[in-house]
Design an enzyme around this catalytic site. Sequence first.
Site, PDB file in Angstrom:
ATOM      1  N   CYS A   1      46.972  34.967  86.934  1.00  0.00           N
ATOM      2  CA  CYS A   1      45.968  34.759  87.985  1.00  0.00           C
ATOM      3  C   CYS A   1      45.756  36.107  88.670  1.00  0.00           C
ATOM      4  CB  CYS A   1      46.378  33.639  88.944  1.00  0.00           C
ATOM      5  SG  CYS A   1      47.899  33.917  89.867  1.00  0.00           S
ATOM      6  N   GLY A   2      45.138  36.114  89.849  1.00  0.00           N
ATOM      7  CA  GLY A   2      44.828  37.387  90.500  1.00  0.00           C
ATOM      8  C   GLY A   2      46.077  38.156  90.867  1.00  0.00           C
ATOM      9  N   THR A   3      46.989  37.491  91.576  1.00  0.00           N
ATOM     10  CA  THR A   3      48.231  38.132  92.016  1.00  0.00           C
ATOM     11  C   THR A   3      49.440  37.732  91.175  1.00  0.00           C
ATOM     12  OG1 THR A   3      48.682  36.261  93.463  1.00  0.00           O
ATOM     13  CG2 THR A   3      47.482  38.137  94.436  1.00  0.00           C
ATOM     14  N   GLY A   4      49.343  36.600  90.497  1.00  0.00           N
ATOM     15  CA  GLY A   4      50.489  36.029  89.793  1.00  0.00           C
ATOM     16  C   GLY A   4      51.317  35.110  90.693  1.00  0.00           C
ATOM     17  N   ILE A   5      51.021  35.128  91.976  1.00  0.00           N
ATOM     18  CA  ILE A   5      51.860  34.365  92.916  1.00  0.00           C
ATOM     19  C   ILE A   5      51.614  32.855  92.791  1.00  0.00           C
ATOM     20  CG2 ILE A   5      52.342  33.941  95.370  1.00  0.00           C
ATOM     21  CD1 ILE A   5      51.716  36.943  95.844  1.00  0.00           C
ATOM     22  N   GLY A   6      50.355  32.461  92.783  1.00  0.00           N
ATOM     23  CA  GLY A   6      50.044  31.022  92.694  1.00  0.00           C
ATOM     24  C   GLY A   6      50.602  30.406  91.418  1.00  0.00           C
ATOM     25  N   MET A   7      50.399  31.086  90.296  1.00  0.00           N
ATOM     26  CA  MET A   7      50.900  30.577  89.010  1.00  0.00           C
ATOM     27  C   MET A   7      52.423  30.455  89.053  1.00  0.00           C
ATOM     28  SD  MET A   7      48.431  29.898  86.935  1.00  0.00           S
ATOM     29  CE  MET A   7      46.864  30.386  86.188  1.00  0.00           C
TER      30      MET A   7
ATOM     31  N   ARG B   1      77.570  36.558  81.766  1.00  0.00           N
ATOM     32  CA  ARG B   1      77.576  36.128  83.174  1.00  0.00           C
ATOM     33  C   ARG B   1      76.214  35.541  83.578  1.00  0.00           C
ATOM     34  NH1 ARG B   1      76.696  41.513  83.041  1.00  0.00           N
ATOM     35  NH2 ARG B   1      75.202  42.456  84.487  1.00  0.00           N
ATOM     36  N   HIS B   2      75.179  35.952  82.857  1.00  0.00           N
ATOM     37  CA  HIS B   2      73.849  35.446  83.198  1.00  0.00           C
ATOM     38  C   HIS B   2      73.699  33.970  82.808  1.00  0.00           C
ATOM     39  CE1 HIS B   2      72.914  39.483  84.265  1.00  0.00           C
ATOM     40  NE2 HIS B   2      73.244  39.905  83.058  1.00  0.00           N
TER      41      HIS B   2
ATOM     42  N   HIS C   1      68.290  38.977  81.863  1.00  0.00           N
ATOM     43  CA  HIS C   1      69.135  38.349  82.883  1.00  0.00           C
ATOM     44  C   HIS C   1      68.723  36.910  83.184  1.00  0.00           C
ATOM     45  CE1 HIS C   1      70.676  42.337  84.865  1.00  0.00           C
ATOM     46  NE2 HIS C   1      70.693  42.382  83.541  1.00  0.00           N
TER      47      HIS C   1
ATOM     48  N   ASP D   1      43.529  31.569  85.449  1.00  0.00           N
ATOM     49  CA  ASP D   1      42.353  31.147  86.222  1.00  0.00           C
ATOM     50  C   ASP D   1      41.260  32.194  85.973  1.00  0.00           C
ATOM     51  OD1 ASP D   1      43.017  33.321  87.805  1.00  0.00           O
ATOM     52  OD2 ASP D   1      43.283  32.172  89.659  1.00  0.00           O
ATOM     53  N   HIS D   2      40.175  32.120  86.740  1.00  0.00           N
ATOM     54  CA  HIS D   2      39.052  33.043  86.542  1.00  0.00           C
ATOM     55  C   HIS D   2      39.482  34.503  86.743  1.00  0.00           C
ATOM     56  CE1 HIS D   2      39.404  31.776  90.680  1.00  0.00           C
ATOM     57  NE2 HIS D   2      38.838  32.914  91.058  1.00  0.00           N
TER      58      HIS D   2
HETATM   59  C1  RB5 Z   1      41.881  33.536  93.125  1.00  0.00           C
HETATM   60  O1  RB5 Z   1      40.998  34.216  93.940  1.00  0.00           O
HETATM   61  C2  RB5 Z   1      43.321  33.881  93.506  1.00  0.00           C
HETATM   62  O2  RB5 Z   1      43.655  33.283  94.704  1.00  0.00           O
HETATM   63  C3  RB5 Z   1      44.255  33.473  92.403  1.00  0.00           C
HETATM   64  O3  RB5 Z   1      43.888  34.082  91.209  1.00  0.00           O
HETATM   65  C4  RB5 Z   1      45.722  33.816  92.589  1.00  0.00           C
HETATM   66  O4  RB5 Z   1      45.870  35.160  92.942  1.00  0.00           O
HETATM   67  C5  RB5 Z   1      46.511  32.929  93.431  1.00  0.00           C
HETATM   68  O5  RB5 Z   1      47.720  33.084  93.613  1.00  0.00           O
END
Ligand code: RB5
Length: 159
Positions: free
Chosen positions: A65-71, A132-133, A98, A8-9
Amino acid sequence: MKISIASDHAGFECKSRILQYLSENQVETIDLGTDGALSVDYPDYAVKVANLVSEGLIDRGILICGTGIGMSIVANKFPGVRAALCHNTETAKVGRGHNDANILVLGARGLAPDLALSIVAVWLKTPFDGGRHQRRLDKLQEIEQSLKNGTILAAKSNE
Ligand code: RB5
């Protein structure tokens, strides 16, 4: 090996540096966007890469992405995708060895540029350990199948 990559951006600059690194290292790459710093929605880009990996149309993917969490949340909804959010070279190594992670996820806002490239390098060169993995990956497949069938998995133990 052929890699698809998207961000993303918030991950755009990091993606550009990774693309340059992959090109310098002769890794064949498909860039699926985004193409600039304009705000976009991460699910729209995660699905592009996750779908190709899930369908077996490409070897591996990278999402940023910013945190990697959303992706990560989006990518791991796809059957056969094992997306690993990696913060350092150790998690990249273990994620391959693993978990046979077929998508690397990076959180650009928390990573120094050089570290992001080191993580990519380790993730690319580390093979799956098997053994095992593999048994554990087989269980992931069982879970996917049972969710697809609408059946409930009985609790299992190897003890
Ligand atoms: C965008 O501001 C941010 O929410 C996105 O990049 C990402 O971190 C979401 O998980």
